[in-house]
Design a protein around this motif. Structure first.
Motif, PDB file in Angstrom:
ATOM      1  N   ALA A  66      54.139  34.093  38.330  1.00  0.00           N
ATOM      2  CA  ALA A  66      54.092  35.559  38.324  1.00  0.00           C
ATOM      3  C   ALA A  66      55.399  36.117  38.881  1.00  0.00           C
ATOM      4  O   ALA A  66      56.033  35.492  39.752  1.00  0.00           O
ATOM      5  CB  ALA A  66      52.925  36.058  39.169  1.00  0.00           C
ATOM      6  N   ALA A  85      50.347  40.741  38.804  1.00  0.00           N
ATOM      7  CA  ALA A  85      50.307  40.660  40.267  1.00  0.00           C
ATOM      8  C   ALA A  85      49.996  39.245  40.739  1.00  0.00           C
ATOM      9  O   ALA A  85      49.936  38.989  41.940  1.00  0.00           O
ATOM     10  CB  ALA A  85      49.266  41.628  40.817  1.00  0.00           C
ATOM     11  N   GLY A  86      49.799  38.329  39.791  1.00  0.00           N
ATOM     12  CA  GLY A  86      49.553  36.934  40.135  1.00  0.00           C
ATOM     13  C   GLY A  86      48.090  36.584  40.295  1.00  0.00           C
ATOM     14  O   GLY A  86      47.755  35.456  40.694  1.00  0.00           O
ATOM     15  N   GLU A  87      47.204  37.488  39.957  1.00  0.00           N
ATOM     16  CA  GLU A  87      45.771  37.226  40.106  1.00  0.00           C
ATOM     17  C   GLU A  87      45.253  36.333  38.990  1.00  0.00           C
ATOM     18  O   GLU A  87      45.769  36.343  37.867  1.00  0.00           O
ATOM     19  CB  GLU A  87      44.989  38.541  40.098  1.00  0.00           C
ATOM     20  N   LYS A  88      44.217  35.567  39.289  1.00  0.00           N
ATOM     21  CA  LYS A  88      43.475  34.850  38.256  1.00  0.00           C
ATOM     22  C   LYS A  88      42.456  35.821  37.686  1.00  0.00           C
ATOM     23  O   LYS A  88      41.646  36.383  38.427  1.00  0.00           O
ATOM     24  CB  LYS A  88      42.786  33.617  38.826  1.00  0.00           C
ATOM     25  N   VAL A  89      42.506  36.030  36.390  1.00  0.00           N
ATOM     26  CA  VAL A  89      41.697  37.073  35.774  1.00  0.00           C
ATOM     27  C   VAL A  89      40.550  36.461  34.981  1.00  0.00           C
ATOM     28  O   VAL A  89      40.763  35.676  34.043  1.00  0.00           O
ATOM     29  CB  VAL A  89      42.542  37.959  34.831  1.00  0.00           C
ATOM     30  N   SER A  90      39.355  36.817  35.364  1.00  0.00           N
ATOM     31  CA  SER A  90      38.130  36.542  34.602  1.00  0.00           C
ATOM     32  C   SER A  90      37.380  37.863  34.556  1.00  0.00           C
ATOM     33  O   SER A  90      36.798  38.286  35.567  1.00  0.00           O
ATOM     34  CB  SER A  90      37.282  35.454  35.257  1.00  0.00           C
ATOM     35  N   GLN A  91      37.449  38.517  33.418  1.00  0.00           N
ATOM     36  CA  GLN A  91      36.939  39.879  33.365  1.00  0.00           C
ATOM     37  C   GLN A  91      36.505  40.229  31.937  1.00  0.00           C
ATOM     38  O   GLN A  91      37.221  39.939  30.977  1.00  0.00           O
ATOM     39  CB  GLN A  91      38.033  40.860  33.806  1.00  0.00           C
ATOM     40  N   ARG A 138      48.008  44.685  34.862  1.00  0.00           N
ATOM     41  CA  ARG A 138      48.204  44.984  36.284  1.00  0.00           C
ATOM     42  C   ARG A 138      47.766  43.787  37.133  1.00  0.00           C
ATOM     43  O   ARG A 138      48.481  43.352  38.044  1.00  0.00           O
ATOM     44  CB  ARG A 138      47.379  46.213  36.673  1.00  0.00           C
ATOM     45  N   ALA A 139      46.591  43.237  36.815  1.00  0.00           N
ATOM     46  CA  ALA A 139      46.066  42.122  37.601  1.00  0.00           C
ATOM     47  C   ALA A 139      46.869  40.851  37.343  1.00  0.00           C
ATOM     48  O   ALA A 139      47.266  40.139  38.285  1.00  0.00           O
ATOM     49  CB  ALA A 139      44.598  41.902  37.264  1.00  0.00           C
ATOM     50  N   ALA A 140      47.128  40.541  36.081  1.00  0.00           N
ATOM     51  CA  ALA A 140      47.805  39.291  35.744  1.00  0.00           C
ATOM     52  C   ALA A 140      49.224  39.256  36.295  1.00  0.00           C
ATOM     53  O   ALA A 140      49.670  38.230  36.834  1.00  0.00           O
ATOM     54  CB  ALA A 140      47.817  39.101  34.234  1.00  0.00           C
ATOM     55  N   LYS A 196      45.639  32.770  34.546  1.00  0.00           N
ATOM     56  CA  LYS A 196      46.536  33.017  35.678  1.00  0.00           C
ATOM     57  C   LYS A 196      47.945  32.614  35.261  1.00  0.00           C
ATOM     58  O   LYS A 196      48.156  31.525  34.718  1.00  0.00           O
ATOM     59  CB  LYS A 196      46.112  32.221  36.909  1.00  0.00           C
TER      60      LYS A 196
END
Length: 322
Positions: free
Chosen positions: A150, A129-135, A125-127, A146
């Motif tokens: 996207a 949507a174009g978000e940079k993901v650090s989780q 969902r996050a990726a 990222k």
């Protein structure tokens, strides 16, 4: 028919390379969707990339891509690629798969299937949507990923779900639920878990053949190979078939495959496999729809004198309903 009407690709009797002509024919026949699978034949994404060009306009879906056989970032890249090829027409279907596929065939550990599916859904969902993901998720950690490009419109994500917990996750956080090997009456049970507003998708195995005994002989092999998988065994326990399928499981566990096949009652085969002439099959599929199935994904299987090509044509929505 106003609901979706899907077809499984590629077809059981031919390779993907040999499927172009029939796939290209599907929109004119009235099919709205094509859905891939991923077991030990074609992968779940290449057929959709080709179908995007061969059958413009149809919805493309994966049913399903396992969450453990590809890394989360690779899944996101693959989904973004399909979303670019078919804007707003690609649906990413993901699921936990099975120990055989994940561990024995792909040499990846099969652990915490529910959590891995949930975490992958949230990451995607996050990726997408174009978000940079650090989780740090429960089952994996992503550091600084990222997508380079996207999709303008993130694809819908649907979950393979067989029991209440995963069905509720599909309803609460995804865009739909995919299920498999169920009867029209079972649709009501599944629908009750996800509510009226969540898309329900199911692959329906169909044999256009009026020789019921011949169909049952073929179908028993397919059923035995699926219903003995722990997730499907638990699914049918939940659906109320624990006792009727107990002899199957006992014979299978003892290594007696022939006894296992004989232990599957005719009524179970007839409940889970659509068969008969084309009109009978279409009427049976309509029962699934009437009971709450939004998207039947037909999977014609060989049998009798009706070819797969003819079955695909005969199972299409009838002209007056298009």
């Amino acid at each position: 028919m106003t609901q979706n009407w899907g077809m499984t690709i590629p077809f059981y009797d031919r390779s993907l390379a040999q499927s172009q002509e029939l796939i290209a024919e599907l929109p004119a026949l009235g099919y709205t969707d094509v859905w891939s699978s991923e077991v030990n034949g074609a992968d779940g994404l290449t057929p959709l990339a080709l179908a995007a060009q061969w059958a413009p306009g149809v919805r493309l879906g994966s049913a399903i891509v396992p969450v453990s056989t590809r890394g989360p970032a690779l899944l996101a890249m693959s989904a973004a690629t399909l979303a670019d090829l078919a804007p707003e027409r690609f649906v990413l279907g993901i699921g936990s798969s099975s120990p055989a596929i994940v561990e024995r065939w792909n040499a990846v550990e099969f652990v915490k299937p529910y959590a891995r599916t949930r975490d992958t859904l949230r990451f995607l969902r996050a990726a997408l949507a174009g978000e940079k993901v650090s989780q740090a998720y429960e089952t994996f950690e992503i550091k600084g990923f990222k997508l380079e490009r996207a999709p303008k419109v993130p694809p819908k994500i649907v979950l393979a779900a067989l029991r209440p917990r995963m069905l509720r996750l599909a309803a609460e956080e995804a865009d739909g639920a995919i299920t498999n090997w169920l009867s029209p009456d079972d649709v009501r049970t599944v629908r009750a878990e996800i509510g009226p507003d969540t898309e329900l998708i199911a692959r329906l195995f169909v044999c256009v053949n009026e020789d019921a005994d011949q169909v049952r002989e073929t179908a028993r092999w397919m059923l035995a190979s699926y219903l003995t998988v722990p997730a499907y065994a638990a699914f049918h326990d939940w659906l109320g078939r624990a006792e009727v399928l107990r002899p199957l499981h006992e014979a299978w566990a003892a290594g007696d495959r022939q006894a296992a096949l004989r232990a599957i009652p005719d009524e179970v085969v007839d409940a889970l496999v659509v068969h008969g002439d084309a009109a009978t099959c279409r009427a049976r599929i309509q029962k699934y729809v009437d009971n709450g199935l939004d998207t039947p994904i037909l999977a014609p299987i060989p049998g009798g004198e009706v070819s797969i090509t003819q079955a695909v044509r005969d199972l299409a929505p009838v002209k007056e309903d298009r």
